[in-house]
Design a protein around this motif. Structure first.
Motif, PDB file in Angstrom:
ATOM      1  N   PHE A 124      44.520  42.983  35.899  1.00 48.55           N
ATOM      2  CA  PHE A 124      44.977  44.346  36.149  1.00 48.55           C
ATOM      3  C   PHE A 124      44.304  44.933  37.382  1.00 48.55           C
ATOM      4  CE2 PHE A 124      46.529  44.146  31.782  1.00 48.55           C
ATOM      5  CZ  PHE A 124      47.751  44.781  31.919  1.00 48.55           C
ATOM      6  N   ALA A 125      43.046  44.591  37.619  1.00 40.63           N
ATOM      7  CA  ALA A 125      42.363  45.099  38.808  1.00 40.63           C
ATOM      8  C   ALA A 125      43.060  44.622  40.080  1.00 40.63           C
ATOM      9  CB  ALA A 125      40.908  44.653  38.807  1.00 40.63           C
ATOM     10  N   ILE A 175      39.663  51.368  42.860  1.00 46.32           N
ATOM     11  CA  ILE A 175      39.700  50.039  42.239  1.00 46.32           C
ATOM     12  C   ILE A 175      39.528  48.956  43.297  1.00 46.32           C
ATOM     13  CG2 ILE A 175      41.192  48.398  41.021  1.00 46.32           C
ATOM     14  CD1 ILE A 175      42.392  50.782  39.534  1.00 46.32           C
ATOM     15  N   LEU A 176      40.212  49.110  44.433  1.00 44.73           N
ATOM     16  CA  LEU A 176      40.096  48.126  45.515  1.00 44.73           C
ATOM     17  C   LEU A 176      38.657  48.032  46.018  1.00 44.73           C
ATOM     18  CD1 LEU A 176      41.325  46.215  47.635  1.00 44.73           C
ATOM     19  CD2 LEU A 176      41.809  48.228  49.041  1.00 44.73           C
ATOM     20  N   LEU A 181      33.348  45.219  46.276  1.00 43.09           N
ATOM     21  CA  LEU A 181      31.897  45.217  46.077  1.00 43.09           C
ATOM     22  C   LEU A 181      31.479  44.159  45.057  1.00 43.09           C
ATOM     23  CD1 LEU A 181      31.180  49.061  46.068  1.00 43.09           C
ATOM     24  CD2 LEU A 181      30.689  47.410  47.893  1.00 43.09           C
ATOM     25  N   ILE A 182      32.247  44.058  43.972  1.00 46.27           N
ATOM     26  CA  ILE A 182      31.923  43.059  42.946  1.00 46.27           C
ATOM     27  C   ILE A 182      32.058  41.650  43.506  1.00 46.27           C
ATOM     28  CG2 ILE A 182      32.677  42.071  40.746  1.00 46.27           C
ATOM     29  CD1 ILE A 182      33.461  44.921  39.897  1.00 46.27           C
ATOM     30  N   ALA A 183      33.134  41.419  44.273  1.00 47.41           N
ATOM     31  CA  ALA A 183      33.371  40.086  44.828  1.00 47.41           C
ATOM     32  C   ALA A 183      32.269  39.678  45.798  1.00 47.41           C
ATOM     33  CB  ALA A 183      34.726  40.057  45.540  1.00 47.41           C
ATOM     34  N   LEU A 184      31.752  40.654  46.551  1.00 48.09           N
ATOM     35  CA  LEU A 184      30.731  40.332  47.542  1.00 48.09           C
ATOM     36  C   LEU A 184      29.348  40.153  46.939  1.00 48.09           C
ATOM     37  CD1 LEU A 184      31.715  42.666  50.523  1.00 48.09           C
ATOM     38  CD2 LEU A 184      32.106  40.209  50.316  1.00 48.09           C
ATOM     39  N   HIS A 185      29.079  40.837  45.828  1.00 48.60           N
ATOM     40  CA  HIS A 185      27.707  40.873  45.311  1.00 48.60           C
ATOM     41  C   HIS A 185      27.526  40.196  43.946  1.00 48.60           C
ATOM     42  CE1 HIS A 185      26.558  43.533  48.588  1.00 48.60           C
ATOM     43  NE2 HIS A 185      27.591  44.303  48.311  1.00 48.60           N
ATOM     44  N   SER A 186      28.603  39.773  43.299  1.00 45.22           N
ATOM     45  CA  SER A 186      28.457  39.208  41.959  1.00 45.22           C
ATOM     46  C   SER A 186      28.004  37.763  41.979  1.00 45.22           C
ATOM     47  CB  SER A 186      29.785  39.314  41.196  1.00 45.22           C
ATOM     48  OG  SER A 186      30.760  38.454  41.772  1.00 45.22           O
ATOM     49  N   GLY A 187      28.395  37.021  43.003  1.00 47.49           N
ATOM     50  CA  GLY A 187      28.062  35.608  43.042  1.00 47.49           C
ATOM     51  C   GLY A 187      28.939  34.759  42.142  1.00 47.49           C
ATOM     52  N   TYR A 188      29.983  35.347  41.549  1.00 47.95           N
ATOM     53  CA  TYR A 188      30.885  34.595  40.671  1.00 47.95           C
ATOM     54  C   TYR A 188      31.675  33.601  41.525  1.00 47.95           C
ATOM     55  CZ  TYR A 188      34.048  33.751  36.740  1.00 47.95           C
ATOM     56  OH  TYR A 188      34.752  33.172  35.711  1.00 47.95           O
ATOM     57  N   PRO A 189      31.748  32.345  41.114  1.00 55.22           N
ATOM     58  CA  PRO A 189      32.448  31.346  41.934  1.00 55.22           C
ATOM     59  C   PRO A 189      33.959  31.547  41.909  1.00 55.22           C
ATOM     60  CG  PRO A 189      31.779  30.389  39.840  1.00 55.22           C
ATOM     61  CD  PRO A 189      31.163  31.759  39.893  1.00 55.22           C
ATOM     62  N   VAL A 190      34.605  31.193  42.998  1.00 50.88           N
ATOM     63  CA  VAL A 190      36.067  31.249  43.045  1.00 50.88           C
ATOM     64  C   VAL A 190      36.619  30.139  42.159  1.00 50.88           C
ATOM     65  CG1 VAL A 190      36.047  32.223  45.357  1.00 50.88           C
ATOM     66  CG2 VAL A 190      36.181  29.742  45.062  1.00 50.88           C
ATOM     67  N   MET A 199      37.957  37.190  42.659  1.00 50.47           N
ATOM     68  CA  MET A 199      36.885  37.029  43.638  1.00 50.47           C
ATOM     69  C   MET A 199      37.449  36.575  44.986  1.00 50.47           C
ATOM     70  SD  MET A 199      34.176  37.966  42.045  1.00 50.47           S
ATOM     71  CE  MET A 199      35.260  39.096  41.148  1.00 50.47           C
ATOM     72  N   VAL A 200      38.432  35.689  44.929  1.00 50.23           N
ATOM     73  CA  VAL A 200      39.076  35.238  46.168  1.00 50.23           C
ATOM     74  C   VAL A 200      39.719  36.416  46.879  1.00 50.23           C
ATOM     75  CG1 VAL A 200      40.914  33.813  47.144  1.00 50.23           C
ATOM     76  CG2 VAL A 200      39.473  32.902  45.307  1.00 50.23           C
ATOM     77  N   PHE A 201      40.425  37.229  46.114  1.00 46.53           N
ATOM     78  CA  PHE A 201      41.091  38.399  46.680  1.00 46.53           C
ATOM     79  C   PHE A 201      40.077  39.372  47.279  1.00 46.53           C
ATOM     80  CE2 PHE A 201      42.187  42.846  45.614  1.00 46.53           C
ATOM     81  CZ  PHE A 201      43.146  43.061  46.595  1.00 46.53           C
ATOM     82  N   GLY A 202      39.016  39.652  46.541  1.00 47.36           N
ATOM     83  CA  GLY A 202      38.032  40.622  46.995  1.00 47.36           C
ATOM     84  C   GLY A 202      37.262  40.179  48.216  1.00 47.36           C
ATOM     85  N   ARG A 203      37.206  38.885  48.451  1.00 47.43           N
ATOM     86  CA  ARG A 203      36.455  38.364  49.595  1.00 47.43           C
ATOM     87  C   ARG A 203      37.328  38.148  50.829  1.00 47.43           C
ATOM     88  NH1 ARG A 203      33.221  34.161  45.611  1.00 47.43           N
ATOM     89  NH2 ARG A 203      31.947  35.782  44.598  1.00 47.43           N
ATOM     90  N   LYS A 204      38.603  38.460  50.734  1.00 45.21           N
ATOM     91  CA  LYS A 204      39.485  38.382  51.899  1.00 45.21           C
ATOM     92  C   LYS A 204      39.329  39.656  52.728  1.00 45.21           C
ATOM     93  CE  LYS A 204      43.018  35.284  50.002  1.00 45.21           C
ATOM     94  NZ  LYS A 204      44.459  35.122  49.658  1.00 45.21           N
TER      95      LYS A 204
END
Length: 259
Positions: A124-125, A175-176, A181-190, A199-204
């Motif tokens: 949803f995000a 939301i965007l 911010l979460i994608a850049l700082h969470s460290g969650y793998p794609v 995470m892929v979306f947030g890091r584009k």
């Protein structure tokens, strides 16, 4: 009360029953468990609370108060077939049940309910972040043509419509930014899971930057349409045209980059 039960409550219950039947009958069944079902139906509560919030806003727009939500069946009985109010209420709850079903399905399809909830939030995000583009399309189809007509005929622009667009654009922009911010700082793998794709979306960087620019143009359009007509209607029409052209060019660049 009979109209409310037959035409409103029963379809809502059937929608819930549809999702339950889907989970019970459609594979994969290996992930289906009593815990997952419990969590799925527990999630129905916040979705209904959100729906009731918007139902309350709908009642206010028709001259009622939020407290009148306690008399919702009675109000629907009185206004059924005479006002658009009952249809708005029905659609609001129906949309909440639809979104709940998609969200709960993500939980059902994941063996770990907690991970399922995270997957649902991620899906949803990502969708809501792209709704910034939807706001621009609404401006092109509904806002801009009617704004030009109003500016050149001397009629007032729809301020409620513009303010609502600004509010929704603000929510989707928040939301965007949160996703970024979460994608850049969470460290969650794609990965191929919903959270990994988020995470892929947030890091584009280019895509997020384009959406933020589009959000800014949405705000600028609404602010111009709200306040500039008081000084010059012709200037307002020119500025709105330039903003829409900039939006279309920006979206074209996004599409050319294939997101």
């Amino acid at each position: 009360m009979r109209v409310f039960l037959r035409s409103y409550l029963l379809p809502w219950l059937l929608a819930v029953g549809f999702w339950l039947a889907l989970w019970l009958l459609v594979p994969p069944k290996k992930n289906l468990s009593a815990v997952s079902l419990f969590v799925a139906f527990l999630l129905l509560v916040p979705f209904l609370l959100v729906a009731l919030h918007f139902v309350g806003k709908t009642l206010e727009s028709y001259g009622y108060s939020r407290k009148d939500i306690k008399r919702l069946p009675e109000i629907i009985e009185k206004t059924h077939g005479r006002l658009y109010l009952p249809k708005e209420v029905f659609n609001t709850v129906a949309r909440a049940l639809m979104f709940w079903g998609f969200f709960a399905t993500a939980v059902i399809m994941t063996e770990n309910p907690v991970k399922g909830i995270l997957n649902g939030i991620a899906m949803f995000a990502k969708i809501f972040a792209f709704f910034i583009l939807l706001i621009s399309m609404v401006i092109w189809v509904l806002g801009f043509p009617f704004a030009l007509y109003g500016l050149f005929t001397g009629s007032e622009l729809n301020r409620d419509f513009l303010i609502e667009l600004m509010r929704e654009n603000l929510v989707f922009t928040a939301i965007l930014i949160a996703v970024r911010l979460i994608a850049l700082h969470s460290g969650y793998p794609v990965g191929d899971d919903p959270v990994g794709k988020l995470m892929v979306f947030g890091r584009k960087t280019v895509l997020v930057k384009s959406l933020l620019e589009l959000s800014g143009l949405n705000f600028l359009y609404c602010l111009t349409a709200l306040y500039l007509p008081e000084k010059s209607r012709k200037l307002t029409a020119l500025v709105l045209t330039l903003i829409v052209m900039a939006q279309i060019l920006l979206v074209w660049r996004m599409l050319a980059g294939k997101f």
